[in-house]
Write an enzyme that holds these catalytic residues in place. Structure first.
Site, PDB file in Angstrom:
ATOM      1  N   ILE A 124     -21.025   3.497 -19.480  1.00 27.81           N
ATOM      2  CA  ILE A 124     -20.566   2.743 -18.303  1.00 27.81           C
ATOM      3  C   ILE A 124     -20.036   3.738 -17.266  1.00 27.81           C
ATOM      4  O   ILE A 124     -19.222   4.603 -17.588  1.00 27.81           O
ATOM      5  CB  ILE A 124     -19.462   1.737 -18.700  1.00 27.81           C
ATOM      6  CG1 ILE A 124     -20.022   0.766 -19.756  1.00 27.81           C
ATOM      7  CG2 ILE A 124     -18.962   0.980 -17.467  1.00 27.81           C
ATOM      8  CD1 ILE A 124     -18.980  -0.159 -20.366  1.00 27.81           C
TER       9      ILE A 124
ATOM     10  N   THR B  23     -23.776   2.374 -25.263  1.00 25.16           N
ATOM     11  CA  THR B  23     -23.453   1.877 -23.922  1.00 25.16           C
ATOM     12  C   THR B  23     -22.752   2.975 -23.143  1.00 25.16           C
ATOM     13  O   THR B  23     -21.744   3.518 -23.605  1.00 25.16           O
ATOM     14  CB  THR B  23     -22.495   0.663 -24.005  1.00 25.16           C
ATOM     15  OG1 THR B  23     -23.097  -0.327 -24.852  1.00 25.16           O
ATOM     16  CG2 THR B  23     -22.228   0.075 -22.636  1.00 25.16           C
TER      17      THR B  23
ATOM     18  N   ALA C 233     -22.757   8.092 -27.190  1.00 29.26           N
ATOM     19  CA  ALA C 233     -24.183   8.117 -26.825  1.00 29.26           C
ATOM     20  C   ALA C 233     -24.722   9.544 -26.760  1.00 29.26           C
ATOM     21  O   ALA C 233     -25.905   9.778 -26.993  1.00 29.26           O
ATOM     22  CB  ALA C 233     -24.376   7.422 -25.478  1.00 29.26           C
ATOM     23  N   TYR C 234     -23.847  10.484 -26.446  1.00 27.28           N
ATOM     24  CA  TYR C 234     -24.275  11.885 -26.362  1.00 27.28           C
ATOM     25  C   TYR C 234     -24.796  12.375 -27.712  1.00 27.28           C
ATOM     26  O   TYR C 234     -25.676  13.241 -27.757  1.00 27.28           O
ATOM     27  CB  TYR C 234     -23.071  12.734 -25.913  1.00 27.28           C
ATOM     28  CG  TYR C 234     -23.409  14.157 -25.584  1.00 27.28           C
ATOM     29  CD1 TYR C 234     -23.880  14.507 -24.312  1.00 27.28           C
ATOM     30  CD2 TYR C 234     -23.255  15.172 -26.526  1.00 27.28           C
ATOM     31  CE1 TYR C 234     -24.197  15.819 -24.007  1.00 27.28           C
ATOM     32  CE2 TYR C 234     -23.560  16.482 -26.237  1.00 27.28           C
ATOM     33  CZ  TYR C 234     -24.035  16.794 -24.971  1.00 27.28           C
ATOM     34  OH  TYR C 234     -24.349  18.102 -24.675  1.00 27.28           O
TER      35      TYR C 234
ATOM     36  N   GLY D 208     -15.210   7.014 -12.852  1.00 25.82           N
ATOM     37  CA  GLY D 208     -14.909   7.625 -11.558  1.00 25.82           C
ATOM     38  C   GLY D 208     -15.415   9.051 -11.411  1.00 25.82           C
ATOM     39  O   GLY D 208     -15.285   9.645 -10.334  1.00 25.82           O
TER      40      GLY D 208
ATOM     41  N   HIS E 162     -19.066  12.305 -15.331  1.00 30.08           N
ATOM     42  CA  HIS E 162     -19.274  12.281 -16.781  1.00 30.08           C
ATOM     43  C   HIS E 162     -20.409  11.335 -17.180  1.00 30.08           C
ATOM     44  O   HIS E 162     -21.224  11.646 -18.044  1.00 30.08           O
ATOM     45  CB  HIS E 162     -17.962  11.852 -17.455  1.00 30.08           C
ATOM     46  CG  HIS E 162     -17.892  12.176 -18.910  1.00 30.08           C
ATOM     47  ND1 HIS E 162     -17.917  13.467 -19.383  1.00 30.08           N
ATOM     48  CD2 HIS E 162     -17.822  11.381 -20.003  1.00 30.08           C
ATOM     49  CE1 HIS E 162     -17.860  13.445 -20.705  1.00 30.08           C
ATOM     50  NE2 HIS E 162     -17.803  12.195 -21.103  1.00 30.08           N
TER      51      HIS E 162
ATOM     52  N   PHE F  46     -18.422   4.689 -29.295  1.00 29.11           N
ATOM     53  CA  PHE F  46     -17.838   4.588 -27.947  1.00 29.11           C
ATOM     54  C   PHE F  46     -18.334   3.278 -27.310  1.00 29.11           C
ATOM     55  O   PHE F  46     -19.521   2.964 -27.369  1.00 29.11           O
ATOM     56  CB  PHE F  46     -18.303   5.782 -27.111  1.00 29.11           C
ATOM     57  CG  PHE F  46     -17.421   6.110 -25.945  1.00 29.11           C
ATOM     58  CD1 PHE F  46     -16.554   7.192 -25.981  1.00 29.11           C
ATOM     59  CD2 PHE F  46     -17.455   5.334 -24.796  1.00 29.11           C
ATOM     60  CE1 PHE F  46     -15.734   7.506 -24.890  1.00 29.11           C
ATOM     61  CE2 PHE F  46     -16.646   5.632 -23.705  1.00 29.11           C
ATOM     62  CZ  PHE F  46     -15.791   6.717 -23.752  1.00 29.11           C
TER      63      PHE F  46
END
Ligand code: INI
Length: 156
Positions: A83, A81, A57-58, A86, A89, A22
């Site tokens: 980021i 990474t 990353a999870y 909105g 999450h 991701f």
């Protein structure tokens, strides 16, 4: 007074890198920085570096734990990474990545380095992946090598 400090050069080190797909565009630059630091500064042989890709990353904490527990590696580096978007999450993914990797780091005898960017914007991520704010992948790699040597020195 006895002072223990780790050096960076670690020619015999075997290092695993767990890296998220991701935000691949950013993560490949972190990997490039880490790989360059391991080989050019740390003198680590290319054959002694193993790269494991995971979805995001999870998933990094689990991969890092499995890698650390194999006993095959002197250190594990996590790269990814997260980021901010909105929704909430970001908090969940970044939180799990950092606390999960931190938990592995203190629950194994293998040094674990945290090279996961958690940023407000894609621009901040790019800045930390080999442009004006350095390369966090390279920093994580140097941390891993220093910790290998510090732990070795403590134990001998
Ligand atoms: N994974 C990341 O590595 N970075 C992100 O920014 C991200 N966001 O924002 O969603 C992300 N999500 C995927 C996550 O890591 C897991 O792979 C997914 O939830 C499946 O478990």
């Amino acid at each position: 007074m006895k002072i223990i400090e780790g050096v960076i050069a670690t020619p015999d080190a075997r290092v695993a890198i767990a890296i998220a797909r991701f935000n691949n565009f950013i993560n490949v630059s972190l990997l490039q920085g880490a790989s360059d630091a391991l080989k050019r500064i740390g003198q680590v042989a290319d054959d002694n570096i193993t790269v494991v890709w995971v979805p995001g990353a999870y998933e990094l904490p689990f991969a890092v734990r499995v890698l650390a527990n194999t006993g095959k590696y002197d250190a594990v580096i996590a790269l990814g990474t997260v980021i901010r978007g909105g929704t909430a999450h970001f908090e969940y993914v970044a939180g799990e990545a950092s606390s999960g990797i931190g938990s592995v780091a203190v629950n194994t005898e293998v040094p674990v380095a945290f090279g996961v960017l958690t940023t407000e914007s894609i621009e901040q991520a790019i800045e930390r992946a080999g442009t004006k704010a350095g390369n966090k992948g390279a920093e994580a790699a140097l941390t891993a090598l220093e910790m290998i040597n510090v732990i070795k020195a403590i134990k001998t």
